[in-house]
Enzyme design. Sequence first.
Site, PDB file in Angstrom:
ATOM      1  N   GLU A  96       0.848  -1.186   0.000  1.00  0.00           N
ATOM      2  CA  GLU A  96       0.000   0.000   0.000  1.00  0.00           C
ATOM      3  C   GLU A  96       0.889   1.244   0.000  1.00  0.00           C
ATOM      4  O   GLU A  96       2.093   1.146   0.250  1.00  0.00           O
ATOM      5  CB  GLU A  96      -0.923  -0.005   1.224  1.00  0.00           C
ATOM      6  CG  GLU A  96      -0.173   0.034   2.550  1.00  0.00           C
ATOM      7  CD  GLU A  96      -1.099  -0.239   3.740  1.00  0.00           C
ATOM      8  OE1 GLU A  96      -1.758   0.703   4.169  1.00  0.00           O
ATOM      9  OE2 GLU A  96      -1.134  -1.388   4.227  1.00  0.00           O
ATOM     10  N   LYS A 146       2.778   4.642   1.113  1.00  0.00           N
ATOM     11  CA  LYS A 146       3.228   5.279   2.346  1.00  0.00           C
ATOM     12  C   LYS A 146       2.883   6.757   2.188  1.00  0.00           C
ATOM     13  O   LYS A 146       3.515   7.481   1.412  1.00  0.00           O
ATOM     14  CB  LYS A 146       4.731   5.072   2.540  1.00  0.00           C
ATOM     15  CG  LYS A 146       5.224   5.582   3.878  1.00  0.00           C
ATOM     16  CD  LYS A 146       6.640   5.113   4.136  1.00  0.00           C
ATOM     17  CE  LYS A 146       7.090   5.412   5.552  1.00  0.00           C
ATOM     18  NZ  LYS A 146       6.973   6.812   5.946  1.00  0.00           N
ATOM     19  N   LYS A 193       3.366  -5.247   4.138  1.00  0.00           N
ATOM     20  CA  LYS A 193       2.997  -5.827   5.436  1.00  0.00           C
ATOM     21  C   LYS A 193       2.617  -7.290   5.256  1.00  0.00           C
ATOM     22  O   LYS A 193       2.038  -7.654   4.231  1.00  0.00           O
ATOM     23  CB  LYS A 193       1.778  -5.085   6.008  1.00  0.00           C
ATOM     24  CG  LYS A 193       1.993  -3.600   6.232  1.00  0.00           C
ATOM     25  CD  LYS A 193       0.708  -2.901   6.650  1.00  0.00           C
ATOM     26  CE  LYS A 193       0.959  -1.400   6.811  1.00  0.00           C
ATOM     27  NZ  LYS A 193      -0.268  -0.641   7.049  1.00  0.00           N
ATOM     28  N   LYS A 242      11.210   2.836   0.676  1.00  0.00           N
ATOM     29  CA  LYS A 242      11.207   4.278   0.431  1.00  0.00           C
ATOM     30  C   LYS A 242      11.552   4.591  -1.020  1.00  0.00           C
ATOM     31  O   LYS A 242      12.470   4.002  -1.589  1.00  0.00           O
ATOM     32  CB  LYS A 242      12.225   4.971   1.346  1.00  0.00           C
ATOM     33  CG  LYS A 242      11.870   4.924   2.828  1.00  0.00           C
ATOM     34  CD  LYS A 242      10.658   5.787   3.175  1.00  0.00           C
ATOM     35  CE  LYS A 242      10.981   7.246   3.183  1.00  0.00           C
ATOM     36  NZ  LYS A 242      11.515   7.712   4.470  1.00  0.00           N
ATOM     37  N   CYS A 292       3.287  41.576 -22.706  1.00  0.00           N
ATOM     38  CA  CYS A 292       3.695  40.258 -23.178  1.00  0.00           C
ATOM     39  C   CYS A 292       5.172  40.293 -23.565  1.00  0.00           C
ATOM     40  O   CYS A 292       5.572  41.117 -24.400  1.00  0.00           O
ATOM     41  CB  CYS A 292       2.852  39.846 -24.382  1.00  0.00           C
ATOM     42  SG  CYS A 292       3.488  38.352 -25.177  1.00  0.00           S
ATOM     43  N   CYS A 327      -1.487  36.303 -23.362  1.00  0.00           N
ATOM     44  CA  CYS A 327      -1.291  37.433 -24.264  1.00  0.00           C
ATOM     45  C   CYS A 327      -2.607  37.631 -25.000  1.00  0.00           C
ATOM     46  O   CYS A 327      -3.209  36.653 -25.460  1.00  0.00           O
ATOM     47  CB  CYS A 327      -0.168  37.112 -25.251  1.00  0.00           C
ATOM     48  SG  CYS A 327      -0.070  38.318 -26.577  1.00  0.00           S
TER      49      CYS A 327
END
Length: 722
Positions: free
Chosen positions: A122, A124, A305, A329, A423, A439
């Site tokens: 899942e 983090k 997990k 990570k 512009c 513009c």
Amino acid sequence: MSPVVDADRAEPFDDREAYTAALDEIRSAAAAYYNGADLVMDDATYDALLARVVATETARPDWKADDSPSGLVAAGVGIVGDVVHSEPMLSLDNVFGEEELRRWAARLDRLLGRPAAGYTVEPKIDGLAIAARYVAGRLVQVATRGDGRAGEDVTAQARRAVGLPEQLAEPVTMEIRGEIFMTDADFARANELRTSHGEPPFAHPRSAAAGTLRAQDRAYDAPLSFLAYAVHGLDAATTGLDGDGAALPHSALMAYVERLGVATTAGSPAGMRRCTTLDEVLAAVAELSARRGELGFGIDGAVIKADHPADRELAGSGTRAPRWGIAYKFPADTRTTTLLRIEVQVGRTGVITPVAVLAPVQVGGVTVTSATLHNFDDLVRRNVRVGDTVFVRRAGDVIPEVTGAKLDERPADSTPYEPPVTCPRCGGEIDRSQKRWRCVQGRACGARESLAYYAARDSMDIEGLGSKIIDLLVGAGLVTDPGDLYALEPSALVTLDRLGEVSARKLVANIQASKTRPLSRVLTGLGVRMTGRSMSRRLARHFGTMEALLAASVADLQQVEGIGPERAVTIAAELVELTPVIEKLAAHGVNMTEPGVVGAASATGGDDADVPTSTALPLRRPDGTPMTVVVTGSVPGLTRTEGNEAVERLGGRSSGSVSKRTDLVVVGEGAGSKAEKAEALGVPVLSAERFADLLAAHTAGDAATVAEILASLAGDPEPAAG
Ligand code: IVH
């Protein structure tokens, strides 16, 4: 413990003894509450009792016990105090790659004495951990993680979080743990709110969530979101579940919680995968990482997990983290660097945007040197200045953005940014009525430059279409983009100054003749940012058709030599922006194929008769687009390049990495993780020998064998060789 109490209307106790007894009752109720024992008092009674204690302390301050559980009182506002967690709120250990993850899993298997029964993967969430206590289906208290043992009461703010309902669908008693965070869209809104109230903007979504969660007495409410990732102390007697809810796998428990009305990581756009093997886990992690930029909220990794409660119990937890779970990570998607300059870019449709030029910084494994600052209102509101240390975020395949500045590191001599008044391309007026400034010339602003570039000798080589004629065409409103050129008639051109009938006819003929130019010229002429002539040729040779190029993902683009992640993202974005013009060109019959590239069917028809048509090519999808094929390991008799060329000869597009989008993986001797990944993702696999057969049969025109090999693919894929 410091719930919201209404002390004003509560009746004070008459005698000191009753007051002291109430304190004891409250303490034991709280202890039961936090130690996970049966509740000795319902929440409403608890609140009422506490309110009387507070009222008493107000009326008789001399009675107030030093250790009173009432905490400090502020009418109608949640009181900050120490909330002791029912069980410690643990952290997770981290891994940063495949090998480390395999080591973690091997250790888990060793602890269990057998392979883990199954895993979940899942997201983090990059926010703040909280524990939310529900009693009989009602949200009664929310606390931050704090030091893991005790946290801060944030009930009042957390109640507003989307996904953390006040009332559950069933009167369940439990503690939900999860993450409070801010979505990207809410972060933008929060900063709008904040700056409009004269407060400094938040630098990034995480600090915005933290600041909002702790906020008290704000004149405005910034939005918050919640996603649950765990359940604790589920009181089975209060659930509609058969038997003990705690015996359910994590995945089933989270699905149950979602049904009760709580938002979960599993129900979020990121989702939860159940996996049996570690290869499946790795594929799920890779998939999540690839989708990181599309989720609409920040994630900093994947959490893996053990799904089954028996595995969790057996593995147990250390003092800091459980042994049954691990965080994989991803590379940090937010870094800080110095803002060197702010450039102003005018897009093809006249949209004017500020672009940050940055001191090079590695973000998510890529060197970033520029980033979007979104729009001028935002930039001024956020008060980002040249010289600031800024937060740069890049998530997956999205253009990096500056989310905010570190105000405490601002140089003393810095000055506020001044947006352009006219512009910067045509000097004309700017329409500021929308967030995205434009513009007033719209597409016509810059049309001269882009048309001149399109007509130039190295591009479409349209003789007679010089800058003076272009000025006239744009000035008369006849042309704003290259697609308009092909609709020009001599009769319209003769109305312009300087063009006689003969030259008008000639110009139209030259424009029409340019339709047969190869794809590489069209690409050059379109002026795709971060590409030039040679890169345009490379792209044309690699993809063969405009269709294939437009269908290419950022990862596909990186297969082209010289295209890294930053360039690939820009090219992909440019192609999206150019699609209307490309469609207009194609509708006018401009050639969109590269002659000589196998598989590039001719759009103009006829003159490239020796180029095989898509229908004859085995590695084409039914809609005629090339299949994405990965060759891994060695194919007998072919070098790696020849293997890839063979894929292209058969009408496919060769790619280096296996993903869900891969159509076929050719597996030869010495194939490694790519073959495993293909299997995990369910991508059809062909052995190198069969691939060689396919190539030989196709070359020999043996349609029966080709059909037979393809049929075996569509049906039961062959097991991987080796
Ligand atoms: S499980 C016993 N799942 O990451 C450990 N944590 O670095 C329970 N986090 O403190 C944590 N998303 O705040 C878990 N899907 C997720 C998560 C997640 C974010 C946070 C959580 C934890 C931290 C650990």
